[in-house]
Design a protein around this motif. Sequence first.
Motif, PDB file in Angstrom:
ATOM      1  N   ASP A 176      -4.721  -1.406 -10.925  1.00 52.95           N
ATOM      2  CA  ASP A 176      -4.557  -1.296  -9.477  1.00 52.95           C
ATOM      3  C   ASP A 176      -4.931   0.125  -9.082  1.00 52.95           C
ATOM      4  O   ASP A 176      -4.570   1.086  -9.767  1.00 52.95           O
ATOM      5  CB  ASP A 176      -3.111  -1.585  -9.069  1.00 52.95           C
ATOM      6  CG  ASP A 176      -2.689  -2.992  -9.449  1.00 52.95           C
ATOM      7  OD1 ASP A 176      -3.508  -3.910  -9.299  1.00 52.95           O
ATOM      8  OD2 ASP A 176      -1.535  -3.165  -9.896  1.00 52.95           O
ATOM      9  N   SER A 222      -5.121   5.311 -10.211  1.00 48.69           N
ATOM     10  CA  SER A 222      -5.107   3.930 -10.703  1.00 48.69           C
ATOM     11  C   SER A 222      -4.007   3.777 -11.736  1.00 48.69           C
ATOM     12  O   SER A 222      -3.679   4.721 -12.454  1.00 48.69           O
ATOM     13  CB  SER A 222      -6.459   3.547 -11.309  1.00 48.69           C
ATOM     14  OG  SER A 222      -6.718   4.299 -12.475  1.00 48.69           O
ATOM     15  N   ASP A 273       0.824  -1.207   0.000  1.00 45.87           N
ATOM     16  CA  ASP A 273       0.000   0.000   0.000  1.00 45.87           C
ATOM     17  C   ASP A 273       0.860   1.259   0.000  1.00 45.87           C
ATOM     18  O   ASP A 273       0.428   2.314  -0.449  1.00 45.87           O
ATOM     19  CB  ASP A 273      -0.924   0.000   1.219  1.00 45.87           C
ATOM     20  CG  ASP A 273      -2.036  -1.029   1.082  1.00 45.87           C
ATOM     21  OD1 ASP A 273      -2.247  -1.494  -0.050  1.00 45.87           O
ATOM     22  OD2 ASP A 273      -2.663  -1.368   2.090  1.00 45.87           O
ATOM     23  N   TRP A 299      -5.952   3.120  -5.810  1.00 49.66           N
ATOM     24  CA  TRP A 299      -5.965   3.581  -4.420  1.00 49.66           C
ATOM     25  C   TRP A 299      -6.798   4.853  -4.362  1.00 49.66           C
ATOM     26  O   TRP A 299      -6.901   5.595  -5.356  1.00 49.66           O
ATOM     27  CB  TRP A 299      -4.547   3.896  -3.936  1.00 49.66           C
ATOM     28  CG  TRP A 299      -3.638   2.721  -3.909  1.00 49.66           C
ATOM     29  CD1 TRP A 299      -3.368   1.894  -2.856  1.00 49.66           C
ATOM     30  CD2 TRP A 299      -2.844   2.225  -4.993  1.00 49.66           C
ATOM     31  NE1 TRP A 299      -2.468   0.923  -3.215  1.00 49.66           N
ATOM     32  CE2 TRP A 299      -2.135   1.098  -4.530  1.00 49.66           C
ATOM     33  CE3 TRP A 299      -2.686   2.620  -6.323  1.00 49.66           C
ATOM     34  CZ2 TRP A 299      -1.270   0.379  -5.334  1.00 49.66           C
ATOM     35  CZ3 TRP A 299      -1.826   1.899  -7.130  1.00 49.66           C
ATOM     36  CH2 TRP A 299      -1.123   0.790  -6.632  1.00 49.66           C
ATOM     37  N   ARG A 335      -6.132   0.880  -0.545  1.00 46.37           N
ATOM     38  CA  ARG A 335      -6.124   0.072  -1.761  1.00 46.37           C
ATOM     39  C   ARG A 335      -7.552  -0.338  -2.093  1.00 46.37           C
ATOM     40  O   ARG A 335      -8.350  -0.648  -1.203  1.00 46.37           O
ATOM     41  CB  ARG A 335      -5.253  -1.168  -1.555  1.00 46.37           C
ATOM     42  CG  ARG A 335      -5.178  -2.052  -2.798  1.00 46.37           C
ATOM     43  CD  ARG A 335      -4.434  -3.329  -2.527  1.00 46.37           C
ATOM     44  NE  ARG A 335      -4.608  -4.274  -3.618  1.00 46.37           N
ATOM     45  CZ  ARG A 335      -4.432  -5.576  -3.510  1.00 46.37           C
ATOM     46  NH1 ARG A 335      -4.079  -6.095  -2.361  1.00 46.37           N
ATOM     47  NH2 ARG A 335      -4.605  -6.371  -4.541  1.00 46.37           N
ATOM     48  N   GLY A 345       1.061   2.833  -3.321  1.00 44.49           N
ATOM     49  CA  GLY A 345      -0.101   3.636  -3.652  1.00 44.49           C
ATOM     50  C   GLY A 345      -0.057   4.980  -2.961  1.00 44.49           C
ATOM     51  O   GLY A 345      -0.426   6.013  -3.537  1.00 44.49           O
TER      52      GLY A 345
END
Length: 737
Positions: free
Chosen positions: A335, A236, A142, A337, A348, A145
């Motif tokens: 992916d 993202s 994390d 956050w 996340r 992110g």
Amino acid sequence: MLRRRATITEQWDPGFETALMAALDAAPDGAPDGAAVAWGGGRDPRRFFPALRGRVHVLDLDRLDTQEPAAAVAALRRAGVALVVTDRTLPRVAPWLEPDLSRLRVRLRDGLDTPGFAPLALSSGWALHRLVDPAAGPARPDADGAALVARARALLADPATSDTDIDDHGGGAVTVTLLRPEGGPLAERTAADLAGAVAALRRDWPALRVEAAAMEDLALPESLAAAAVSLRLGVSVARDPCLLADRDVAALPWLIDLGRDGLAAGTVAVGPEAVLADGLTSPVLHLEALLRRLDPARFLRPARSAAVARTRPQVVFEAAWRAADDVPLWRRRADAWTEPAPAAAPLRLVRGQPLWSVESVDRTALRRALALGARRLVADQRPDGSFRPFHRPDASAAPAGVPALARHVPVPLALLRAYRRLGDAALLDAAGRGLAHGLERRAQAGRRTLAFLVLTLVELAELGHLGGWRPLLAELGAALARPEAAPPERAADDADGDAEAETSGTADAVAALALARLFALAVRSGEPDSPLGPVARGAVARLRDAWETWAADRTDADGPDGGIHPEAAREGLTSAAPWLAAAAGAVFEATADAEAAQTVRTVQDWIERTVLVTPARCPAPDWLGGLFTRPGGLPTVAGCHGLMTAAAALTVARSDAEAEARRRAARLGARFCLQLQVDGPATRDALPAAVAAAVGGFRFGLGQALVRTDWSARVVMALADAEAALWPMAAGEEAAA
């Protein structure tokens, strides 16, 4: 409709060979042994793809399972490997839940998130992956992110800021989204006001896309720096797209994760959020909705069956689908956050929702979720005592299949269970009005509905608020003890995928719980020899015998799933489990009957062994703690059943070791329930407004924009049971005191 997973068979998809050749052209060469491709066992790909001859490195996937991802990828790279080809026909797929999804060969076969391996193409017989940095995939910490969000915020505040320490994430497109503090993206109509700041962002991140601007009622200043202070940011990072060369409509939905994956064909792309508004529960319907937005003329045809056409006027045109290799279909995933509050540490996201961890499930989190869920039920109550049945984007589509009274009766009971733990008088008042509404219509009640009415009256009696309903409790209890007095309700398999057939034993299990609670109430009132005792014990014993018969009736005992139950038995067992366990637990409470306690253990052992999604068999991180259900069957919110059985099993644990195992199962189940709750702003960003407004409700399933009140009530009951089992209150602490 997709029900169980078919065996993977090679169909020979030409698109895969094209993708393989393109990947070979882009792969680095010059390894010590000349190899650029690792072969993961099974059929030798060199027999099918001549271009691989002289470039293949034999790979022991089982050995890699014992290594950390970083070490495994480093070893392959030292051998000159850039690509990995695996045979998807092995190992054979389990028809329901894979017994060990932690195995590398299984995850590569199904194109699941695997640190260090980015899927490039999936055909009916083969999978192609590219090696990547394990820390740059879906399992990246994390903190990464947080760094991305911090960089975006710094650039918005000062376009001259530049941070070259953050990598480009493999060249994947980066999207920064500006979000309202209370949840939801900002409207795009005033994006021109952000031109200067957006241009500065793009100079630093060439692949950056900014979705932003202002709500209609928000005056956005020309300088974004001032506005960004009060806004939340989301970031993202797109991954490599994966070619879906398998054109078998029975297999393809298993490769598209509902709510996580979008599709692209030609120049058209749709994201997973595009079908949230449809409130879909089935992967087949999800696939059709995505294709409808891509190229309906090519991939869909009118349904031939009138029954199908009523809900699905267009279905997949498989003949055209399989001939469409000239239009590659790509799976798209990213992916992401988001900040839960402006400038707060980002969370996340999975399927557009913050990911709960098992470690974050403590008493404070559980009580907060319980209070939010119960207040949602109160907010959904109508003046006549009934409850709004659902929150969905299309409010004109009413749930079908289950009678309205059957949907209503779990809600007052859930409110009372929450009141017992929270002591909020508003819950007690709403439960009373809801119970009165149900009792006025009791002539329509089937056996399960009658049992819920009795359970609610028993709960009121234990809380000391039964009042003038005492004679009615005796009357309904006597009726429930005579099964012929209440006919079973029609089995339901409705449009929402809620299948709870009376033949599954659910009605009898709920009735047994009501009788057992009545008996326990009589014992506490000084009537240990109540005639309800033999009735309750007999009901539990009959269910226990039926359970043992169901549990022993397995199919495919020698197959890869180790004898997992057939569809009907699996759903029946899962539906009946929480009520049977609670009924046996109530008998144990009243009599200290060791056989009743063993029944609770038997049920929970089956749940943990057969359907509970543990870390070892978790297909995606947000599934952890849920119960496996077939697509189109029990909704994923039925995972609350596992939490209910774990709570019941914890109360009869005989040893510290057994209690610790039950606590672990309860925390897993609670984690899953919290994953479904509509809570803070970050949980509402990806939901349509009609569903995002249902704060406190529990979504019908992962990736679904639907909140159904009757299922939210079951989750509230499960959370109340879990909180009571994990953190028992001292005598006199409950609201009943």
